[in-house]
Structure formats: structure tokens, C-alpha cells
Scaffold this motif. Structure first.
Motif, PDB file in Angstrom:
ATOM      1  N   LEU A 198       0.840  -1.182   0.000  1.00 23.52           N
ATOM      2  CA  LEU A 198       0.000   0.000   0.000  1.00 23.52           C
ATOM      3  C   LEU A 198       0.885   1.245   0.000  1.00 23.52           C
ATOM      4  O   LEU A 198       1.810   1.345   0.799  1.00 23.52           O
ATOM      5  N   ALA A 199       0.610   2.133  -0.924  1.00 17.73           N
ATOM      6  CA  ALA A 199       1.411   3.353  -1.030  1.00 17.73           C
ATOM      7  C   ALA A 199       0.588   4.553  -0.585  1.00 17.73           C
ATOM      8  O   ALA A 199      -0.600   4.655  -0.899  1.00 17.73           O
ATOM      9  N   ILE A 200       1.223   5.440   0.139  1.00 10.01           N
ATOM     10  CA  ILE A 200       0.595   6.685   0.553  1.00 10.01           C
ATOM     11  C   ILE A 200       1.310   7.835  -0.150  1.00 10.01           C
ATOM     12  O   ILE A 200       2.536   7.928  -0.087  1.00 10.01           O
ATOM     13  N   VAL A 201       0.543   8.653  -0.862  1.00 12.25           N
ATOM     14  CA  VAL A 201       1.139   9.824  -1.514  1.00 12.25           C
ATOM     15  C   VAL A 201       0.451  11.053  -0.953  1.00 12.25           C
ATOM     16  O   VAL A 201      -0.713  11.311  -1.230  1.00 12.25           O
ATOM     17  N   ASP A 202       1.183  11.780  -0.124  1.00 14.90           N
ATOM     18  CA  ASP A 202       0.609  12.939   0.550  1.00 14.90           C
ATOM     19  C   ASP A 202       1.760  13.837   0.967  1.00 14.90           C
ATOM     20  O   ASP A 202       2.802  13.354   1.392  1.00 14.90           O
ATOM     21  N   GLY A 245       4.304  13.510  -6.181  1.00 14.95           N
ATOM     22  CA  GLY A 245       3.829  12.612  -7.225  1.00 14.95           C
ATOM     23  C   GLY A 245       4.982  11.993  -8.001  1.00 14.95           C
ATOM     24  O   GLY A 245       4.956  10.799  -8.337  1.00 14.95           O
ATOM     25  N   SER A 246       6.011  12.782  -8.250  1.00 17.25           N
ATOM     26  CA  SER A 246       7.110  12.243  -9.066  1.00 17.25           C
ATOM     27  C   SER A 246       7.888  11.181  -8.299  1.00 17.25           C
ATOM     28  O   SER A 246       8.359  10.206  -8.895  1.00 17.25           O
ATOM     29  N   LEU A 252      -1.024  18.153  -4.225  1.00 19.19           N
ATOM     30  CA  LEU A 252       0.381  17.788  -4.078  1.00 19.19           C
ATOM     31  C   LEU A 252       1.239  18.946  -4.556  1.00 19.19           C
ATOM     32  O   LEU A 252       0.808  19.738  -5.394  1.00 19.19           O
ATOM     33  N   PRO A 253       2.445  19.050  -4.017  1.00 25.79           N
ATOM     34  CA  PRO A 253       3.271  20.196  -4.398  1.00 25.79           C
ATOM     35  C   PRO A 253       3.667  20.194  -5.870  1.00 25.79           C
ATOM     36  O   PRO A 253       3.778  21.243  -6.486  1.00 25.79           O
ATOM     37  N   ASP A 254       3.870  19.024  -6.439  1.00 26.94           N
ATOM     38  CA  ASP A 254       4.442  19.004  -7.784  1.00 26.94           C
ATOM     39  C   ASP A 254       3.489  18.499  -8.843  1.00 26.94           C
ATOM     40  O   ASP A 254       3.851  18.402 -10.005  1.00 26.94           O
ATOM     41  N   ALA A 255       2.288  18.132  -8.479  1.00 29.89           N
ATOM     42  CA  ALA A 255       1.424  17.536  -9.488  1.00 29.89           C
ATOM     43  C   ALA A 255      -0.032  17.776  -9.137  1.00 29.89           C
ATOM     44  O   ALA A 255      -0.382  18.058  -7.998  1.00 29.89           O
TER      45      ALA A 255
END
Lengths: 211, 211
Positions: free
Chosen positions: A9-13, A40-41, A61-64
Motif C-alpha cells: 500500500l502506497a501513501i502519496v501525501d 507525485g514524481s 500535491l506540491p508538484d502535481a
DNA sequence: TTTTACCTACCTGTTTTTCGGTATATTTCG
DNA sequence: CGAAATATACCGAAAAACAGGTAGGTAAAA
């Protein structure tokens, strides 16, 4: 306790605090391997060499842009289950997110139970919405969705430059286009917003956070 | 109760996930007793019969305004150290919060280190700002009060009509003015915003909630 | 009372946008 | 693959916006 021993499980935050909270909740209640990313990258890089089964994806997200990121991930890795997590409680955002391939939508004030429930549902292929997200979707069907046009990437780019005060010729120079092309884009943008000039387009676009 | 000499840290935030994250971060790094609440009134009730030394206070709460809550807490319990935690990255909010008695301001994307650092500073009586909050306060003062021009009533009215798509002649008809007058107002508005055309004026005005 | 700010109005230009078309290459997607 | 969407480019004409002035009247403030 749920058993998902080899699932990732991945968390992108971009909020370390939120990541800690999610990790803590999930580690004690599931058997997932958990990885986390703040951009995101970073996550896209990770996916080049690693796998993931479920993603909890923040929209801001900061970049995406979370919407586009979701679509990109789904296109390259269709088997990943994506659950959007956001503070944004707007109907159109939720709908766009689901349209872009997300399996569910959680508002950040969701409880731990809701979170676990949504992950389960999402992995079973069901649409998983937190209570508040459900309320928003089933609520009064405002017709503003029709009046929020979806601009193409180029159109958004040009609209942003217009809103910063650049003229068509300025933009043409900047993007190495003919100013006639820029003017065509302008016309298309105005048409999409069903209005008569750029001034009101910019107001509407700002209201709907397109720029 | 156990260990009355131990310091009590309260978390007031309506996001269970954030609370989990903060608890997890703080429990392992400090010796605080941690209590948490999802509403402002819950916390005020708790304070009637219990004490707290430090409060991590979210500004956005379901039942209260964080700014007012901060002021109320400080008035009744001046010894409590309040650190604001918020996603809102606006200069004026930060300033108001500090004026209302907060010892510090953290944006939610602050790192764990920043959080611990700020708690320590706050308890020592220093002003504790996360890096980004510091940047906003020390950053371009141009963005808030200096470069937000104050428009006159007429100018605001005309700007609003322009943003709705009306041309100068439309506006002149509507307000019973010469269209030359409207154009003069336009020029004055553009000058006040120190920009080159109306498109960027509308963007800036929307950003600053003038329209 | 002098000054200042605001609203009003006009003149002369130039630049920019908007609207009516048309059209081709590329990309995306069913 | 074929169809639809997208990005690109062009022409001509009308409408609007922009930029540089000037200036009278009114109302509030210094």
C-alpha cells in the motif's frame, strides 16, 4: 485483523503528519507493506522499479495535480487501486477523480473505520466513498457540472498566461506558436465556457480553481 | 490519574487521521501525556476539569472558529501554550492567530522535526513558526497590504461588471454613464493594480477576494 | 481655505481581442 | 483501424480595449 501479507500500500501525501497517521492506522489493522511519498514524481519513480496494489492519493500535491496523476497512474498501471484522499469536498472534484480511474474518495475527516472499509471495498472493485463524500454526491444535483468545461492542457496553459496579463502575441512568442494559433485557442476557450469574452472566463476559471 | 508532574499536550483537530499522526509522532519523541479532541467545545469542556500545558489547535474546526477559540482559551487559561496547525498559508491568518495569543503557527506540511522544534520553542515562550509560515511572514510584503489596491466603490462596481463579461458600452448603458467615463475607470483600476491589462486585474482581484 | 480624492467626461490614436470562416497534421481512443 | 479530439495555422473585418493626454464639479479633509 485483515490479512494481506504480501500486498503493498502506497501513501502519496505532502503532509508528513498525515502520512504518520495513515501508517499508524493501517499498520496495526492490516498486513500491508506500507510505503509513502510526499510528491507525485517520487511515487512515479518508485513505480518504475516496484509495484503497488493500493494507493492512497492526496489530490493536492506540491508538484502535481492529483487528478492528472491519477489518470496517468491508471493508464500505465491499470491494476493499481487508487483511493483519493482530500480535504476538498466539492462535487465536481469527486466526480472528476472517479472518472479518472479512482476507486474511491475519502475526505480527510473520515474515521479509521471508514478508511479500512473503503480500502476493502476498493480492492474488491467496488466504488468506495466515505460518508461525507457519499452525501455530497447524492446531494442536490447542481447543474454546475455542465458549465464547468474541461480544458485541454494547452488551453489551460494559454488561459493561465492570459490571466497573468500576456497578450496573444506575447503568448505566441513564449510558446513558439503563431499568434493566430493562440487566438484560435482563445476562441475555443471562450466557447467552452459559453460566454462572450475572456474577462468572464477568467472569473469563472478562478471560481472553479481551473487556474 | 497517573503522573501529575507530567506535561499534558492536547490535540484539537477534526481529522482523525491527523490526530493519529500527531499522537504517533509525539508519543515516541516526547514524554507528554496526550489527549485529543475533534471539536472546540469538547476541548473547552475538558479544560473545565482538567489542565493542559500545550495545545495543537487546528484553525478549521466543525463547531468553532480557531481564531476565536484561541482567544477564548488564552483569556481563561493564559498559561496554556497554543500552537496553531493549519493548511491555511495566508499571511493575514497567521498574523491574526499570533495576535490572538498563539505562540506559534505550523502548516500541516511541516516535518516532524519542525513540529517538535516548535513545541519546544513555544514552551520556552518564543514565537514558533514552521519554515513555510516564516517564509510567508517575512516574504514579499507586497502581496498583502501594499499591493492590494483599495478600489473606490465605483471602481469595484465596474470591475465586478467587467468580470461578468460586460463591455465598457454595456456598463455605460447599465450605469447611465458615458462609455468614456467607464474607460477612465478601467484605466485607473489597471493603474492601481500596477499591471498592464484587465485580465490580470481580474485574476488578482479574485485572489484577494475583492470580487 | 487650500488640498485631496473621487466621479465624471472628452479627444486622439494604437493595439488587442473577438467573430466569421477554413484547414491540415497529430494524438487519442473506442 | 477509423473516428473524434486536439493542436496547429491562416484570412478579413468589426468591436473593444488600451494609452496618452486634459478637465470640470463635488465633497471631504487638512
Amino acid at each position: 485483523m485483515l490479512q494481506h501479507d504480501q500486498l503493498v500500500l502506497a501513501i502519496v501525501d505532502d503532509h508528513p503528519i498525515v502520512i504518520e497517521g495513515l501508517k499508524n492506522l493501517l499498520a496495526s489493522a492490516t498486513g500491508f507493506d506500507i510505503v509513502s511519498f510526499t510528491t507525485g514524481s517520487d511515487f512515479l519513480n518508485y513505480l518504475k522499479t516496484n509495484g503497488a496494489d493500493v494507493v492512497l492519493l492526496d489530490i493536492v500535491l506540491p508538484d502535481a495535480n492529483g487528478l492528472e496523476l491519477c489518470r496517468d497512474i491508471k493508464k500505465k498501471y491499470p491494476d493499481i487501486t487508487i483511493l483519493a484522499i482530500s480535504n476538498q469536498a466539492e462535487r465536481s472534484i469527486i466526480q472528476q477523480m472517479l472518472q479518472n480511474g479512482a476507486s474511491g474518495y475519502l475526505l480527510k475527516n473520515a474515521s479509521a473505520d471508514e478508511l479500512l472499509d473503503c480500502i476493502e471495498k476498493g480492492m474488491k472493485g467496488e466504488t468506495a466513498l466515505s460518508k461525507e463524500a457519499k452525501d455530497i454526491l447524492s446531494g442536490p444535483a447542481t447543474n454546475d457540472w455542465n458549465s464547468i468545461p474541461s480544458l485541454t492542457k494547452r488551453e489551460k496553459e494559454i488561459l493561465r498566461l492570459i490571466s497573468e496579463g500576456l497578450s496573444s502575441t506575447d503568448i505566441a512568442d513564449k510558446l513558439y506558436l503563431s499568434q493566430l494559433t493562440v487566438e484560435t485557442h482563445r476562441r475555443n476557450i471562450i466557447q467552452k465556457f459559453q460566454t462572450n469574452n475572456m474577462f468572464s472566463v477568467i472569473k469563472l476559471a478562478m471560481e472553479h480553481k481551473i487556474i
